[in-house]
Design a protein around this motif. Structure first.
Motif, PDB file in Angstrom:
ATOM      1  N   VAL A   1      22.702  -6.199  17.197  1.00  0.00           N
ATOM      2  CA  VAL A   1      21.592  -5.704  16.386  1.00  0.00           C
ATOM      3  C   VAL A   1      20.384  -5.402  17.289  1.00  0.00           C
ATOM      4  N   PRO A   2      19.679  -4.269  17.109  1.00  0.00           N
ATOM      5  CA  PRO A   2      19.817  -3.283  16.034  1.00  0.00           C
ATOM      6  C   PRO A   2      20.788  -2.160  16.331  1.00  0.00           C
ATOM      7  N   TYR A   3      21.495  -2.223  17.457  1.00  0.00           N
ATOM      8  CA  TYR A   3      22.421  -1.169  17.821  1.00  0.00           C
ATOM      9  C   TYR A   3      23.800  -1.444  17.220  1.00  0.00           C
ATOM     10  N   PRO A   4      24.572  -0.423  16.934  1.00  0.00           N
ATOM     11  CA  PRO A   4      25.931  -0.631  16.443  1.00  0.00           C
ATOM     12  C   PRO A   4      26.855  -1.076  17.571  1.00  0.00           C
ATOM     13  N   ALA A   5      27.803  -1.929  17.253  1.00  0.00           N
ATOM     14  CA  ALA A   5      28.778  -2.386  18.242  1.00  0.00           C
ATOM     15  C   ALA A   5      29.846  -1.324  18.446  1.00  0.00           C
ATOM     16  N   VAL A   6      30.282  -1.155  19.683  1.00  0.00           N
ATOM     17  CA  VAL A   6      31.354  -0.206  19.989  1.00  0.00           C
ATOM     18  C   VAL A   6      32.669  -0.964  20.098  1.00  0.00           C
ATOM     19  N   HIS A   7      33.739  -0.277  19.800  1.00  0.00           N
ATOM     20  CA  HIS A   7      35.074  -0.872  19.848  1.00  0.00           C
ATOM     21  C   HIS A   7      35.990   0.039  20.657  1.00  0.00           C
ATOM     22  N   LEU A   8      36.681  -0.544  21.638  1.00  0.00           N
ATOM     23  CA  LEU A   8      37.631   0.206  22.458  1.00  0.00           C
ATOM     24  C   LEU A   8      39.048  -0.254  22.124  1.00  0.00           C
ATOM     25  N   THR A   9      39.938   0.680  21.860  1.00  0.00           N
ATOM     26  CA  THR A   9      41.350   0.385  21.657  1.00  0.00           C
ATOM     27  C   THR A   9      42.132   0.977  22.817  1.00  0.00           C
ATOM     28  N   ILE A  10      42.987   0.170  23.430  1.00  0.00           N
ATOM     29  CA  ILE A  10      43.803   0.592  24.569  1.00  0.00           C
ATOM     30  C   ILE A  10      45.260   0.500  24.159  1.00  0.00           C
ATOM     31  N   ASP A  11      45.940   1.625  24.161  1.00  0.00           N
ATOM     32  CA  ASP A  11      47.354   1.673  23.804  1.00  0.00           C
ATOM     33  C   ASP A  11      48.177   1.321  25.042  1.00  0.00           C
ATOM     34  N   THR A  12      48.772   0.133  25.060  1.00  0.00           N
ATOM     35  CA  THR A  12      49.522  -0.340  26.233  1.00  0.00           C
ATOM     36  C   THR A  12      51.021  -0.066  26.131  1.00  0.00           C
TER      37      THR A  12
ATOM     38  N   GLY B   1      38.724  -8.956  23.643  1.00  0.00           N
ATOM     39  CA  GLY B   1      37.727  -9.437  24.581  1.00  0.00           C
ATOM     40  C   GLY B   1      36.374  -8.805  24.319  1.00  0.00           C
ATOM     41  N   THR B   2      35.395  -9.226  25.076  1.00  0.00           N
ATOM     42  CA  THR B   2      34.015  -8.790  24.907  1.00  0.00           C
ATOM     43  C   THR B   2      33.662  -7.749  25.954  1.00  0.00           C
ATOM     44  N   LEU B   3      32.928  -6.735  25.554  1.00  0.00           N
ATOM     45  CA  LEU B   3      32.456  -5.685  26.442  1.00  0.00           C
ATOM     46  C   LEU B   3      30.975  -5.907  26.736  1.00  0.00           C
ATOM     47  N   MET B   4      30.629  -5.883  28.012  1.00  0.00           N
ATOM     48  CA  MET B   4      29.249  -6.043  28.452  1.00  0.00           C
ATOM     49  C   MET B   4      28.810  -4.769  29.156  1.00  0.00           C
ATOM     50  N   GLY B   5      27.548  -4.400  28.960  1.00  0.00           N
ATOM     51  CA  GLY B   5      27.060  -3.183  29.596  1.00  0.00           C
ATOM     52  C   GLY B   5      25.606  -2.927  29.273  1.00  0.00           C
ATOM     53  N   THR B   6      25.237  -1.663  29.344  1.00  0.00           N
ATOM     54  CA  THR B   6      23.862  -1.248  29.095  1.00  0.00           C
ATOM     55  C   THR B   6      23.858  -0.060  28.142  1.00  0.00           C
ATOM     56  N   ARG B   7      22.686   0.221  27.597  1.00  0.00           N
ATOM     57  CA  ARG B   7      22.494   1.358  26.701  1.00  0.00           C
ATOM     58  C   ARG B   7      21.302   2.181  27.189  1.00  0.00           C
TER      59      ARG B   7
ATOM     60  N   PHE C   1      31.457  -9.039  13.094  1.00  0.00           N
ATOM     61  CA  PHE C   1      30.863 -10.128  13.877  1.00  0.00           C
ATOM     62  C   PHE C   1      30.101  -9.582  15.075  1.00  0.00           C
ATOM     63  N   PHE C   2      30.706  -8.666  15.834  1.00  0.00           N
ATOM     64  CA  PHE C   2      30.045  -8.140  17.026  1.00  0.00           C
ATOM     65  C   PHE C   2      28.856  -7.262  16.658  1.00  0.00           C
ATOM     66  N   SER C   3      28.878  -6.655  15.480  1.00  0.00           N
ATOM     67  CA  SER C   3      27.720  -5.880  15.044  1.00  0.00           C
ATOM     68  C   SER C   3      26.503  -6.780  14.880  1.00  0.00           C
ATOM     69  N   GLY C   4      26.733  -8.035  14.480  1.00  0.00           N
ATOM     70  CA  GLY C   4      25.634  -8.983  14.397  1.00  0.00           C
ATOM     71  C   GLY C   4      25.095  -9.384  15.754  1.00  0.00           C
ATOM     72  N   GLU C   5      25.937  -9.282  16.810  1.00  0.00           N
ATOM     73  CA  GLU C   5      25.505  -9.644  18.159  1.00  0.00           C
ATOM     74  C   GLU C   5      24.794  -8.503  18.874  1.00  0.00           C
TER      75      GLU C   5
ATOM     76  N   GLY D   1      29.957  -4.561  22.609  1.00  0.00           N
ATOM     77  CA  GLY D   1      31.069  -4.434  21.669  1.00  0.00           C
ATOM     78  C   GLY D   1      32.257  -5.265  22.101  1.00  0.00           C
ATOM     79  N   TRP D   2      33.457  -4.818  21.730  1.00  0.00           N
ATOM     80  CA  TRP D   2      34.672  -5.557  22.034  1.00  0.00           C
ATOM     81  C   TRP D   2      35.832  -4.593  22.204  1.00  0.00           C
ATOM     82  N   TYR D   3      36.932  -5.122  22.754  1.00  0.00           N
ATOM     83  CA  TYR D   3      38.125  -4.301  22.993  1.00  0.00           C
ATOM     84  C   TYR D   3      39.347  -4.985  22.397  1.00  0.00           C
TER      85      TYR D   3
END
Length: 300
Positions: free
Chosen positions: A135-146, A56-62, A129-133, A111-113
């Motif tokens: 720009v110019p900031y790097p995309a973050v990725h969250l992994t959740i171990d379920t 999924g997609t992560l939305m937020g602020t920097r 792909f998310f790094s292109g969305e 980023g995305w999760y």
């Protein structure tokens, strides 16, 4: 084969150290509601699905420097994945972002999760792909171990950023670098979170009497602790803390108000009861008027 001094076998595309606009984040703050949304998405995955994870997609602020990322919301991204290929709905992603922007949200894609702890070549492709969305900031990725173990281990949340790796950078060739993840919530949300984590119920908005009694007991203990602290400071046995005093003054001000004992919460409660009484009175009058009208029509 020997290499020239100016050549390199590995190319690591790091952001310029002098540019504060594209620096990698040093911490990822995530709201508890985002984790709840991600786990709900994972729990609704069809049992017959062969996809090992949901994304999924992560939305937020920097922050202005980009060193701190705050994840406030998220939404699911439909995708399919197997040993040969991976595909996700980019049109759905863009439509969701446009819909959120129309609602006046100030969040952007950060980023995305994924609900899987492993990182693979497909993770690198999605990250690219998310790094292109972002720009110019790097995309973050969250992994959740379920995957929960019998020892209670699981639900580990890890944060990542990526950098391109290799002589010729490719989407599937990157290295993931860990980023610390912190749970962030407002003080006003603490009571609700404690209620959900301690004794979750099907209807948190209407808790049962035992849960309500436990909450009132905790509140009473906190008030007793505050009263004990104030008495010890007045007696001179405890060193006063200016910050604690400001918090207590702010809390008491909410109850007392500027009108003395009749102001603050007490006055607000009286106003609420008055409005509720008038609303019930108007409702009764409208209902009575409707019945009289039906009675008059029946007589004619």
């Amino acid at each position: 084969m020997s290499l020239d001094i100016g050549s390199s076998a590995i190319h690591l595309n790091l952001p310029p150290a002098s540019s504060s606009q594209v620096r990698s984040p040093s911490v990822i703050n995530i709201h508890p509601s985002v984790l709840a949304s991600i786990l709900t998405h994972h729990s609704r995955k069809p049992s017959e699905s062969s996809t090992p994870r949901v994304i999924g997609t992560l939305m937020g602020t920097r922050s202005e420097s980009g060193a701190e990322v705050e994840v406030r919301t998220s939404f699911a991204l439909p995708h399919s994945e197997d040993e040969n290929q991976i595909a996700f709905d980019m049109e759905f992603l863009m439509e969701m972002v446009d819909l959120l922007n129309k609602n006046g949200t100030k969040e952007v894609i950060v980023g995305w999760y994924a609900t899987h702890s492993a990182l693979n070549a497909y993770s690198a492709v999605i990250q690219n792909f998310f790094s292109g969305e972002t720009v110019p900031y790097p995309a973050v990725h969250l992994t959740i171990d379920t995957d929960l173990s019998e020892q209670g281990k699981g639900l580990g949340v890890k944060g990542w950023v990526s950098n391109q790796l290799g002589l010729t950078p490719k989407p599937e060739s990157c290295v993931f670098l860990p980023v610390p993840v912190q749970l962030k919530y407002a003080d006003s949300e603490r009571a609700a979170l404690d209620m959900l984590t301690s004794q979750p119920t099907p209807s948190p908005s209407q808790p049962p009497l035992p849960t309500l009694a436990a909450s009132l007991s905790d509140l009473s203990n906190l008030i007793d602790n505050a009263l004990t602290y104030v008495k010890s400071v007045n007696a001179g046995t405890t060193q006063p803390d200016a910050q604690v005093g400001r918090y207590l003054l702010e809390g008491v001000g909410r109850w007392a108000g500027s009108e003395g004992e009749e102001g603050g919460v007490k006055a607000g409660l009286q106003d609420t009861l008055t409005v509720a009484y008038l609303a019930n009175l108007v409702r009764s009058q409208v209902e009575l008027s409707g019945r009289l009208t039906l009675l008059q029509q029946g007589t004619n």
